[in-house]
Design an enzyme around this catalytic site. Structure first.
Site, PDB file in Angstrom:
ATOM      1  N   CYS A  92       0.771  -1.383   0.041  1.00 46.85           N
ATOM      2  CA  CYS A  92      -0.603   0.360  -0.138  1.00 46.85           C
ATOM      3  C   CYS A  92       0.826   1.311   0.102  1.00 46.85           C
ATOM      4  CB  CYS A  92      -0.531  -0.284   1.330  1.00 46.85           C
ATOM      5  SG  CYS A  92      -2.328  -0.712   0.327  1.00 46.85           S
ATOM      6  N   ASP A 121     -15.326   5.865  -3.521  1.00 43.06           N
ATOM      7  CA  ASP A 121     -14.355   4.938  -2.841  1.00 43.06           C
ATOM      8  C   ASP A 121     -14.287   3.708  -4.058  1.00 43.06           C
ATOM      9  OD1 ASP A 121     -14.564   4.141  -0.394  1.00 43.06           O
ATOM     10  OD2 ASP A 121     -16.219   4.189   0.335  1.00 43.06           O
ATOM     11  N   ASP A 144     -13.018  -4.635   1.921  1.00 42.09           N
ATOM     12  CA  ASP A 144     -14.195  -4.104   1.581  1.00 42.09           C
ATOM     13  C   ASP A 144     -14.818  -4.825   1.495  1.00 42.09           C
ATOM     14  OD1 ASP A 144     -12.896  -1.355   1.263  1.00 42.09           O
ATOM     15  OD2 ASP A 144     -12.235  -2.426  -0.017  1.00 42.09           O
ATOM     16  N   GLY A 181     -10.126 -13.921 -14.725  1.00 41.75           N
ATOM     17  CA  GLY A 181      -9.230 -12.613 -14.678  1.00 41.75           C
ATOM     18  C   GLY A 181      -8.613 -12.143 -15.580  1.00 41.75           C
ATOM     19  N   SER A 188      -4.147 -11.849 -17.008  1.00 38.08           N
ATOM     20  CA  SER A 188      -3.024 -11.240 -16.884  1.00 38.08           C
ATOM     21  C   SER A 188      -2.112 -10.929 -18.082  1.00 38.08           C
ATOM     22  CB  SER A 188      -2.001 -12.891 -16.037  1.00 38.08           C
ATOM     23  OG  SER A 188      -2.155 -13.419 -17.367  1.00 38.08           O
ATOM     24  N   ASP A 199     -11.861  -0.983   6.606  1.00 39.34           N
ATOM     25  CA  ASP A 199     -10.681  -1.835   6.943  1.00 39.34           C
ATOM     26  C   ASP A 199      -9.093  -0.662   6.291  1.00 39.34           C
ATOM     27  OD1 ASP A 199     -10.999  -1.143   4.263  1.00 39.34           O
ATOM     28  OD2 ASP A 199      -9.556  -2.942   3.535  1.00 39.34           O
TER      29      ASP A 199
END
Ligand SMILES: Cc1cc2nc3c(=O)[nH]c(=O)nc-3n(C[C@H](O)[C@H](O)[C@H](O)COP(=O)(O)OP(=O)(O)OC[C@H]3O[C@@H](n4cnc5c(N)ncnc54)[C@H](O)[C@@H]3O)c2cc1C
Length: 727
Positions: free
Chosen positions: A405, A435, A476, A526, A528, A611
């Site tokens: 982060c 958000d 979240d 997903g 990649s 969070d």
């Protein structure tokens, strides 16, 4: 600009023994591009045997003794995996760890030492602390000494084995008991034959007298038949009481090697003059676990140390097509034996010297050895071209960009940009814009929540990053009181060869799947791609029957509850700067890798919850305060910190996002204070911050702790005002 080079080869170092520690250091100074190095060791540190007797005697503290493998791995650009190998397949080049994780390699090396565990006498495994592994021995000795100092246990101790290690330990233990616990030592050394087998009689006699003078009784030609809690029974039926029993009766090879197809001699891996395992040219073995078929030698650290440059050179040659060197061990070496107090004996070619000066010499040699692992500097920044655009130099001189982060964009920048987004006109999206998570109308009158997050790599272990990224993204969903439902993966791999692309991706997906499936969610797909560096993220959804918990429901009087200690940002920044201890880094990783599903279930009635992530505790608390139109008081003394976080902050270490976070949380009144600074530390996979009914707060904390997680009340919600800190 030079594009990053692809990784095409895996080098696996199994065990963090002396040779591998030195090889890692050499690798850091001269890496071979295209190779990913992995080192596996059960603990983040490996103790240096030369200083163990001095530590037992009380001349050194624990940090003096430990080689920090996590720091060393960071220096070498290597992946550190905490684990114990228990199976090797040298044909398919795989190693299986005790937790079932399988690692593959192109070139591997074993440096796992020996064990002093014995199958007999009865009771050995239950009641004896073997000298090897050294870390377990050092820990148990410290516990025993503390108990002696509190008079909670009799000071009696027994050492099994009258070799050099047993004698050094007995003398050191006697010295420590006398000086540190204030008790008269009652130590017995038990040897099956004669002490110091193979040494001259005059040496044996010298040590018998020395032991006696120091309060150590010596029982030679004595056989132990049974060991029980606090006592040993000898063959002549005589029994000896002992609060601590040390096992130093000879080294043995590790048993699991016997189940492998490797050629062994007495359980030790037989190697040729290049240190390669016989019949398996892609595997090397060094140190005590190896048997030098061309020049057998006794087990001693001096050989492990001298093998390092040869192993380093041969590993590089095997990975890049060079020729191998031979290792020719010296015929004799100077034995330096410590004698309890700061005195030692040196013995070489039959000549002996002893006294405090010899101890000083040994101390100098040992400290010099350890200094190599302590004086590590972070990798220097790449040289800039002579002419660069205005502003580039300033940015390059700033704090290096953190991973996790710490690499996020600051809150103020985001707020400005998001203010320009067209407000949400849809009626099936129940939250506004801006958000990192949203609430949508869900099936059957319920609610669906959606969130997304990704992490820039802060570790060389993609599996760890995947696990933490999954937990981070789920934060979240948990904070809104929802049950995880589905996940889409977004993965950027660094440039890799085809086979490594396959194995890295498989490892990432397996690790992420482990987290999501335990939470009842499924990875449904997903994207990649390949990029400059590893980056893993997930878009996640969750379901909740009733209205999801938001940030806007906090009420004056609510208790503020936090479920994980803070400090991941400063620890990761400290690791990059080579200032963090390996044990702190591992503890921070453990904290980040803890799921919060069960904790979130217990917090299902919170009035407001979020969070704690990139904006830090202060930033996220400020968001609750703004959304709920309230103020708050934070009790700084109740805020839990990760081990090492304060120490690093006091040394001036800060995450690269620290300043942006401080600016974002401008409504918090803070006096300059290191502890308070950590409120702006960005958290990766941080805890849940909940505003709960004060009447239930303590009960909730107890319940969360009772299921094995952490929680603490850290302050309270007030009527609207600027945020305040109380100490
Ligand atoms: C009390 C004592 C004093 C000594 N003093 C001296 C001395 O003064 N001089 C000297 O030359 N020698 C000394 N020795 C001998 C010396 O300890 C060893 O020869 C030396 O440590 C060998 O180094 P190594 O690299 O083989 O492995 P080690 O230093 O034993 O390290 C092995 C590493 O591998 C790890 N490991 C173990 N099993 C696994 C596994 N399955 N998977 C992954 N990792 C694993 C261990 O945790 C450890 O970190 C002493 C020994 C003792 C017991």
């Amino acid at each position: 600009m030079q594009p990053p080079l692809p990784i095409t080869r895996e080098l696996l170092l199994i065990g963090g023994g002396h040779t591998h520690a030195l090889v890692l250091r050499m690798w850091g100074m001269k890496p071979l591009p295209g190779v990913r190095v992995t080192v596996v060791n059960p603990e983040p540190t490996a103790p240096y045997s030369g200083m163990l007797p001095g530590f037992i005697a009380g001349h050194y503290n624990r940090e003096d003794l430990d080689i920090d493998l996590v720091r060393l791995a960071r220096f070498a650009g290597a992946r550190f995996i905490r684990g114990r190998a228990e199976k090797i397949d040298p044909i398919n080049r795989t190693v299986t760890l005790e937790d079932g994780r399988e690692l593959t390699y192109h070139i591997g090396a074993l440096d796992i030492g020996v064990t002093s565990e014995m199958k007999t006498p009865d009771g050995f495994s239950k009641h004896v602390t073997p000298a090897k592994p050294l870390s377990g021995f050092a820990n148990n000795w410290q516990i025993f000494l503390r108990r002696c100092s509190n008079n909670a246990t009799p000071a009696g101790a027994v050492v099994i084995g009258g070799g050099v290690a047993g004698i050094e330990l007995a003398l050191a233990m006697a010295h420590a008991l006398r000086t540190q616990s204030g008790q008269t030592p009652q130590i017995t050394l038990i040897e099956r034959n004669q002490i110091l087998p193979g040494m001259k009689q005059s040496r044996q006699q010298f040590f018998r007298e020395r032991l006696l003078q120091n309060g150590v009784s010596v029982l030679e030609n004595s056989r132990i038949t049974r060991i029980e809690q606090d006592r040993l029974i000898l063959a002549d039926a005589h029994d000896i009481g002992a609060g601590f029993i040390a096992g130093a009766a000879g080294a043995q090879a590790q048993v699991w090697l016997q189940n492998s197809p490797l050629t062994l001699e007495n359980g030790y891996v037989t190697v040729d003059e290049t240190l390669r395992a016989i019949d398996h040219p892609t595997l090397f073995a060094v140190g005590d676990c190896a048997h030098l078929s061309h020049a057998p030698r006794p087990k001693a650290g001096v050989f492990a140390v001298r093998q390092a440059p040869v192993l380093f050179s041969n590993l590089r040659a095997s990975l890049s097509g060079g020729s191998l060197k031979s290792y020719n061990p010296q015929s004799d070496y100077m034995k330096l034996i410590s004698l309890g107090k700061k005195s030692a004996l040196a013995d070489k070619w039959g000549v002996m010297f002893r006294g405090p000066r010899v101890w000083q010499l040994k101390d100098r040699i040992d400290r010099k050895f350890m200094d190599q692992f302590n004086d590590l500097s972070p990798m220097s920044k790449p040289d800039l071209p002579r002419v660069v655009a205005d502003g580039v130099k300033e940015l390059m001189q700033a704090t290096p960009l953190c991973g996790g982060c710490g690499a996020k964009i600051g809150g103020l920048t985001l707020t400005k940009i998001l203010a320009n987004i067209t407000p949400n006109p849809r009626t099936d999206i129940l939250t506004g814009t801006g958000d990192d998570a949203a609430v949508l109308k869900g099936p059957n009158g319920g609610f669906q929540v959606i969130s997304t997050d990704h992490l820039r790599s802060f570790t060389h272990d993609p599996a760890i990053l995947a696990r933490i990224a999954a937990i981070h993204a789920l934060g979240d969903i948990w904070a809104m009181g929802a049950t995880p439902q589905s996940a889409l993966a977004n993965i950027v791999l660094p440039p890799l060869s085809n086979d490594l692309q396959h194995s890295w991706l498989a490892e990432i997906m397996e690790a992420a799947q482990g987290i999501f499936s335990r939470q009842g969610a499924t990875i449904i797909g997903g994207h990649s791609s390949t990029g400059a560096e590893l980056n893993i993220g997930f878009t996640v959804t969750g379901l909740r029957r009733t209205k999801p918990i938001g940030k806007n429901g906090a009420r004056p009087g609510d208790a503020l509850l936090l479920t994980k200690p803070i400090g991941t940002g400063v620890i990761l920044a400290g690791e990059m700067a080579m200032k963090a201890r390996g044990s702190w880094v591992m503890a921070a990783i453990d904290s980040m890798a803890r799921c919060q599903g069960e904790t979130a279930n217990l917090l299902g009635n919170a009035h407001a919850m979020t969070d704690v992530t990139g904006f830090g505790l202060a930033g996220h608390l400020g968001e609750i305060a703004r959304a709920s139109d309230v103020g708050y008081i934070l009790n700084l003394n109740n805020v839990p910190f990760l081990e090492g976080a304060l120490e690093l902050a006091e040394k001036g270490v800060r995450s690269s996002l620290f300043e942006a976070n401080r600016a974002y949380a401008k409504n918090l009144i803070v006096s300059p204070d290191t502890k308070a600074d950590l409120l702006f530390d960005p958290q990766t996979a941080g805890g849940l911050l909940a505003a709960v009914d004060p009447a239930t707060a303590e009960k909730l904390v107890s319940k969360i702790i009772s299921i094995g997680y952490s929680a603490q009340v850290i302050g309270q919600i007030t009527e609207k005002s600027a945020g305040q800190i109380v100490h």
